[in-house]
Motif scaffolding. Sequence first.
Motif, PDB file in Angstrom:
ATOM      1  N   ASN A 113       0.831  -1.211   0.000  1.00 20.54           N
ATOM      2  CA  ASN A 113       0.000   0.000   0.000  1.00 20.54           C
ATOM      3  C   ASN A 113       0.866   1.262   0.000  1.00 20.54           C
ATOM      4  O   ASN A 113       0.606   2.226  -0.723  1.00 20.54           O
ATOM      5  N   HIS A 114       1.923   1.262   0.808  1.00 18.00           N
ATOM      6  CA  HIS A 114       2.840   2.391   0.907  1.00 18.00           C
ATOM      7  C   HIS A 114       3.550   2.630  -0.434  1.00 18.00           C
ATOM      8  O   HIS A 114       3.657   3.761  -0.904  1.00 18.00           O
ATOM      9  N   ILE A 115       3.991   1.540  -1.045  1.00 19.14           N
ATOM     10  CA  ILE A 115       4.786   1.652  -2.274  1.00 19.14           C
ATOM     11  C   ILE A 115       3.935   2.103  -3.457  1.00 19.14           C
ATOM     12  O   ILE A 115       4.367   2.940  -4.252  1.00 19.14           O
ATOM     13  N   ILE A 116       2.710   1.580  -3.586  1.00 13.35           N
ATOM     14  CA  ILE A 116       1.903   1.944  -4.756  1.00 13.35           C
ATOM     15  C   ILE A 116       1.491   3.414  -4.714  1.00 13.35           C
ATOM     16  O   ILE A 116       1.139   4.011  -5.730  1.00 13.35           O
ATOM     17  N   GLN A 117       1.576   4.019  -3.518  1.00 16.97           N
ATOM     18  CA  GLN A 117       1.304   5.450  -3.407  1.00 16.97           C
ATOM     19  C   GLN A 117       2.532   6.300  -3.729  1.00 16.97           C
ATOM     20  O   GLN A 117       2.464   7.528  -3.706  1.00 16.97           O
ATOM     21  N   GLY A 118       3.648   5.640  -4.016  1.00 21.58           N
ATOM     22  CA  GLY A 118       4.854   6.367  -4.425  1.00 21.58           C
ATOM     23  C   GLY A 118       5.619   6.980  -3.273  1.00 21.58           C
ATOM     24  O   GLY A 118       6.481   7.845  -3.492  1.00 21.58           O
ATOM     25  N   LYS A 119       5.356   6.533  -2.049  1.00 22.73           N
ATOM     26  CA  LYS A 119       6.030   7.104  -0.879  1.00 22.73           C
ATOM     27  C   LYS A 119       7.478   6.611  -0.810  1.00 22.73           C
ATOM     28  O   LYS A 119       7.775   5.467  -1.160  1.00 22.73           O
ATOM     29  N   PRO A 120       8.401   7.445  -0.336  1.00 24.60           N
ATOM     30  CA  PRO A 120       9.802   7.008  -0.233  1.00 24.60           C
ATOM     31  C   PRO A 120       9.955   5.866   0.760  1.00 24.60           C
ATOM     32  O   PRO A 120       9.280   5.839   1.791  1.00 24.60           O
ATOM     33  N   ILE A 121      10.827   4.931   0.427  1.00 21.12           N
ATOM     34  CA  ILE A 121      11.036   3.770   1.286  1.00 21.12           C
ATOM     35  C   ILE A 121      12.292   3.031   0.838  1.00 21.12           C
ATOM     36  O   ILE A 121      12.692   3.109  -0.325  1.00 21.12           O
ATOM     37  N   LEU A 122      12.912   2.318   1.775  1.00 26.54           N
ATOM     38  CA  LEU A 122      14.004   1.394   1.460  1.00 26.54           C
ATOM     39  C   LEU A 122      13.535  -0.008   1.814  1.00 26.54           C
ATOM     40  O   LEU A 122      13.194  -0.278   2.972  1.00 26.54           O
ATOM     41  N   ILE A 123      13.511  -0.886   0.821  1.00 21.39           N
ATOM     42  CA  ILE A 123      13.125  -2.280   1.024  1.00 21.39           C
ATOM     43  C   ILE A 123      14.361  -3.159   0.956  1.00 21.39           C
ATOM     44  O   ILE A 123      15.192  -3.011   0.060  1.00 21.39           O
ATOM     45  N   ILE A 124      14.475  -4.067   1.917  1.00 25.78           N
ATOM     46  CA  ILE A 124      15.492  -5.123   1.837  1.00 25.78           C
ATOM     47  C   ILE A 124      14.737  -6.436   1.723  1.00 25.78           C
ATOM     48  O   ILE A 124      13.970  -6.797   2.628  1.00 25.78           O
ATOM     49  N   GLY A 125      14.892  -7.115   0.601  1.00 28.32           N
ATOM     50  CA  GLY A 125      14.076  -8.298   0.390  1.00 28.32           C
ATOM     51  C   GLY A 125      14.724  -9.351  -0.475  1.00 28.32           C
ATOM     52  O   GLY A 125      15.799  -9.155  -1.044  1.00 28.32           O
ATOM     53  N   THR A 126      14.027 -10.452  -0.564  1.00 26.70           N
ATOM     54  CA  THR A 126      14.470 -11.561  -1.412  1.00 26.70           C
ATOM     55  C   THR A 126      13.806 -11.419  -2.785  1.00 26.70           C
ATOM     56  O   THR A 126      13.304 -10.356  -3.135  1.00 26.70           O
ATOM     57  N   ARG A 127      13.779 -12.496  -3.563  1.00 29.18           N
ATOM     58  CA  ARG A 127      13.279 -12.429  -4.944  1.00 29.18           C
ATOM     59  C   ARG A 127      11.899 -11.788  -5.048  1.00 29.18           C
ATOM     60  O   ARG A 127      11.630 -11.002  -5.955  1.00 29.18           O
ATOM     61  N   SER A 128      10.998 -12.111  -4.114  1.00 29.80           N
ATOM     62  CA  SER A 128       9.613 -11.633  -4.217  1.00 29.80           C
ATOM     63  C   SER A 128       9.506 -10.117  -4.145  1.00 29.80           C
ATOM     64  O   SER A 128       8.528  -9.536  -4.633  1.00 29.80           O
TER      65      SER A 128
END
Length: 655
Positions: A215-230
Motif C-alpha cells: 500500500n505504501h509503495i503503490i502510493q509512491g512514498k519514499p522507502i528502502l526495502i530489503i528483500g528476497t526475490r519476491s
Amino acid sequence: MIVEVLLALPLNNKTFYYNVNSTDKDKVNVGQLIEVSFRKKDQIGLIINLPKKINFNKPLSNVKLIYEGFFFNDEIIKSILFLSKYTCNPLGKIFKNFISGFHKKLDKNQIINFKNFVKSPSLSIEQKNALSKFNLKNLNEFKVFALSGVTGSGKTRVYMYVIKKKLEQKLQCLITVPEIILTKEWIKEISEDFGIHAEIYHSSIKKSKRKVIWNHIIQGKPILIIGTRSSLFLPFKRLGAIIVDEEHDQSYKQEEKLILNARDFAIVRAKNSNCPIILSSATLSIETIQNCNKGKFTKINITKRINNNPLPGINIIDMRKEKKLISRKLYKQINENLINNHQSMIFINKRGYTSFVICKNCGFIKSCPNCDVSLVLHNFSNKKKSLLLCHHCSYKEIFNNTCLNCKKNKTLQFPGEGIEKIFEEVKSTFPKAKSVFISSDSVKNLSDFNKTLNDIQTNKINIIVGTQILSKGHNFPFLKTVGIINIDNLLNDFDFRSQEKCFQQIIQVSGRAGRKDLVGNVIIQTLQPKNNVLINSQNYSFANFHLEELEKRRRNNHPPFSNFISLILTSTNHENVKKFSFFIVTKLNSHFKAIEVYGPAPAVISMMNKKYRYRILIKTPKKKSIQDKIKNFLTKLKTSSSLKLYIDVDPINFL
C-alpha cells in the motif's frame, strides 16, 4: 468504452475485453487495476490497452469496479511484458506476483512512518575512490555497475551512500539479498551506520505487513526495502536505485512456479525505471564479468579489507596422505584456536549424515519410492530420531538398520560424509569444545537461528560446523580458521558451471575468517591439490580464474557465448512423456537449423514425485531474432492435461 484486460490467471498470454460504463470512462487508463467477472468469479484485472476497435461480435461484460488510486505505471507493464517474452512465462502468472500484497481499499493513512536520522559514516580511502566512480551527481539514469570487493571490504557502506542520496530525493530503493536469513543483518548494519530505517520484505512476513508495505509503495512514498526475490514484484512507482547483493548467488534463480532469474529481472526493472543498479559481490558471476569486459557494465573494484586487515592465507591439504576426516593440519589449528579462545569453522556443503546407505551384504541402496534418488540419512547420532529423507519430495521414514532386500540386520554402511557425520567427528575429537552445526535442516526458525548467530558473534561457540547457509554475508569477529571439507564433489560436478561455483564458494567461505583483529587462515582438504581452481583460490587470482574460465566457455561455446533453454517434461505416464519429447525434438530440428538440440533423454533425476521426467537442452546463438522465434514456438506447444512442459531460459540447474 472498451478496455483490454490482463487477469491474474495462468491462461498463457490471453487477454480479455470488457466494457466500461460511460460514467466511469474518465477514471480508466492503461495501468488501472479493476475488478471484473470471469467464469462467474470476481477477478482482479489490469488494463493494458484501450483499443479503438476490436474484432469481437459477442456482447461484452461490464467492468464491475475501478480501484481508484491503484495504478501500475508504464515501467511495471513494460517489465511484465518483457519478462513474459524472455522467460516464456504466462503474463497472468507474472501479474499475479505483482498483486500478492493487494487489498481492495487504498488506505492513505496506513503508510509506514519513514523517518530517518541520517548519518554519514567514515570511509576508507579505497571506499571513497570506489564511491567517486559512481558519480553521485549524475546517477539519474539507467546504468549497471558491478561492485567487486573482497570479503570484508565494506561494499555495503559504499553502495549505501548511493541509497542515501536517492532517499534524500524522496525516491524508493530496493536492496535484494539471496536468503531470508540475511535480511536482519542488513537492517541492523544500515540502521547503525546510516540511521536509515529499512523494511524487510519476503514471502514469510505476515500478510498484514505485506499489505501495508504494498500500500505504501503503490502510493509512491519514499522507502528502502530489503528483500528476497519476491520484493522485485512490488509495485514501485518512483524507483531511485536497485542493489543486488551477492549477485552471483544461485538462490536468485527461481525454479518453481514462475521460472526466472531475479538478478536479471532486477536489471530489467532498473532499465524500465531509468535508474541505476549495482550488482555487488566478492565473487562476481562469469556473466557479469563478461558484460564488464564488453563495456555493458561498469566495474568498480575494492581490493582491500577495512583497516587493511589481510585476507586469510589458504592452505591446500592433499587428503591422499591423510587417514582421518579431519587432516592433521586442521586438527592442530583447531587445537591452537581452542587454547587461544579463537573460533574455528568447518564447512561442508552436504546435508544430513551421509548421502546414502548401502548394504554390505547384498549392495542394496535404499531409494525414495517417489523419486529416482537415494534417501539421505539424518539424525543418525540420535537413534530415536534417525530417519531417511528425500531432499526432493520430502518423503521420510524411520531409519532401521535392517536391509529390506536380504533381510540381514546391522549390515547397512554409511559411505561419504555429510554435515552431521563431520559434527559427530568434531564432538568426538574435541569433546571439551562448545560446538554447533548449522544447516537448513537444523534451523527451525529465524529466532533460533539469530540466537545461534549471536552466540557465535559473542564468542560463546568454539567450533562451528556449517553448510553454505553460513558462507556469505555473516560477520564473525572471533573466527580465525575455516576448514573446507569435501570440495571435490562440487569441483567435479557434471554442470559446466561447477568450477565457477567451486571458486565462488571457496572465496566466500574463506572470507568469514580473520574479519576483526585476527589474521585468518583457511585449510582446503582435497584429493586434487594441483587443480587450477584451487590454486587460483589459494592465490586470490580472480583475473586469472576469470580468464581461464571464459576461455574454456568460449572454446566449448557455453554461456555467456551462447544461450541455453532447458525443457523438462513430466507425466505419470512414461510412454506419453517419452513420445512427446521426441515429437518436440523432431519439430525443433526441422524448424531451426542454427541451433543445437541435446536429447531427449531421461533427466538425471528421472522420476520426481511419482512423475517421469525427460529433458531437452537447446543451445542457441547470441542472436535475439533466433531466440525470439524459438521461444514463440515453445510457448505455442500444446500438451495434454496429463503432461506438463517446463521451460527454463538460462538454466543453472541440470538435474
